[in-house]
Scaffold this motif. Structure first.
Motif, PDB file in Angstrom:
ATOM      1  N   ASP A  13      60.858  13.619   2.188  1.00  0.00           N
ATOM      2  CA  ASP A  13      61.661  13.303   3.365  1.00  0.00           C
ATOM      3  C   ASP A  13      62.864  14.250   3.475  1.00  0.00           C
ATOM      4  O   ASP A  13      63.233  14.698   4.570  1.00  0.00           O
ATOM      5  N   HIS A  16      61.610  17.585   4.695  1.00  0.00           N
ATOM      6  CA  HIS A  16      61.325  17.493   6.138  1.00  0.00           C
ATOM      7  C   HIS A  16      62.613  17.494   6.955  1.00  0.00           C
ATOM      8  O   HIS A  16      62.701  18.153   7.994  1.00  0.00           O
ATOM      9  N   GLU A  17      63.599  16.737   6.475  1.00  0.00           N
ATOM     10  CA  GLU A  17      64.884  16.682   7.177  1.00  0.00           C
ATOM     11  C   GLU A  17      65.549  18.051   7.190  1.00  0.00           C
ATOM     12  O   GLU A  17      66.040  18.513   8.223  1.00  0.00           O
ATOM     13  N   LYS A  18      65.536  18.730   6.049  1.00  0.00           N
ATOM     14  CA  LYS A  18      66.142  20.059   5.972  1.00  0.00           C
ATOM     15  C   LYS A  18      65.355  21.056   6.832  1.00  0.00           C
ATOM     16  O   LYS A  18      65.924  21.924   7.489  1.00  0.00           O
ATOM     17  N   ASP A  20      63.624  20.290   9.527  1.00  0.00           N
ATOM     18  CA  ASP A  20      63.952  19.968  10.915  1.00  0.00           C
ATOM     19  C   ASP A  20      65.322  20.538  11.290  1.00  0.00           C
ATOM     20  O   ASP A  20      65.501  21.120  12.370  1.00  0.00           O
ATOM     21  N   ASN A  21      66.301  20.393  10.386  1.00  0.00           N
ATOM     22  CA  ASN A  21      67.640  20.945  10.632  1.00  0.00           C
ATOM     23  C   ASN A  21      67.580  22.472  10.736  1.00  0.00           C
ATOM     24  O   ASN A  21      68.229  23.081  11.602  1.00  0.00           O
ATOM     25  N   LYS A  23      64.982  24.210  11.611  1.00  0.00           N
ATOM     26  CA  LYS A  23      64.293  24.537  12.865  1.00  0.00           C
ATOM     27  C   LYS A  23      65.251  24.434  14.046  1.00  0.00           C
ATOM     28  O   LYS A  23      65.267  25.276  14.937  1.00  0.00           O
ATOM     29  N   ILE A  24      66.080  23.399  14.060  1.00  0.00           N
ATOM     30  CA  ILE A  24      67.071  23.219  15.133  1.00  0.00           C
ATOM     31  C   ILE A  24      68.048  24.396  15.139  1.00  0.00           C
ATOM     32  O   ILE A  24      68.351  24.972  16.183  1.00  0.00           O
ATOM     33  N   ASP A  27      66.198  27.481  16.366  1.00  0.00           N
ATOM     34  CA  ASP A  27      66.032  27.434  17.822  1.00  0.00           C
ATOM     35  C   ASP A  27      67.338  27.776  18.536  1.00  0.00           C
ATOM     36  O   ASP A  27      67.344  28.518  19.522  1.00  0.00           O
TER      37      ASP A  27
END
Length: 181
Positions: A13, A16-18, A20-21, A23-24, A27
């Protein structure tokens, strides 16, 4: 084992959180780069247009100053000056004919004479067109005055050109059409 499984899920988890961060952030960075590239492109476009305008302006300045620049750069002999003076004197009496003869006969011998004959020929043809219009206007009597004024202007401008030619300079005739380039 359940402890390991929980730990594994917790790490998973966290990853995944890191991710996602990251990726943000990636972007956002991509969007920032796109925005910067767009702004830079617009700035380059404006700079290019400004450079194009400046180039056109300089080109016009060079073109307008070319007549004097040619006489500054090239060496004008006394013989060339005398021939140009003779051409202007003859143009007073015989209109465009002396300029035409000088343009074709002596243009190969001297760049100064070629330029001088071309300028005078353009002026004489312009003057001839003006005389034609004045002749048509004789019907309403204004042509008489216009013909007289054209004769005086032609004489004065030829004398000014003669004086400049004597000094080895080109005279830019006012109101002269650029028919021969």
């Amino acid at each position: 084992m359940s402890d390991m499984k929980d730990k594994f899920e917790e790490v998973k988890d966290d990853v995944h959180e890191k991710a996602d961060n990251a990726k943000i952030k990636l972007d956002k960075t991509v969007e920032d780069v796109k925005e910067y590239a767009h702004d830079a492109g617009e700035e380059m476009k404006h700079t290019g247009e400004a450079a194009k305008e400046k180039f056109s302006e300089v080109k016009d300045q060079v073109k307008s100053g070319f007549d004097q620049t040619v006489s500054d750069v090239m060496e004008v002999t006394a013989d060339d000056k005398n021939k140009a003076v003779i051409m202007h004197v003859l143009a007073i009496f015989f209109s465009f004919i002396p300029s035409l003869i000088f343009y074709f006969a002596l243009a190969d011998t001297s760049e100064f004479l070629k330029e001088e004959a071309k300028n005078d020929l353009n002026f004489q043809i312009t003057l001839l067109i003006a005389y034609f219009v004045a002749g048509i206007l004789w019907i309403v009597l204004i042509g008489v005055f216009l013909t007289f004024a054209l004769g005086i202007c032609g004489l004065v401008f030829e004398i000014l050109a003669l004086v400049k030619a004597k000094d080895g300079e080109h005279y830019k005739f006012p109101f002269s059409l650029k028919l021969i380039k």
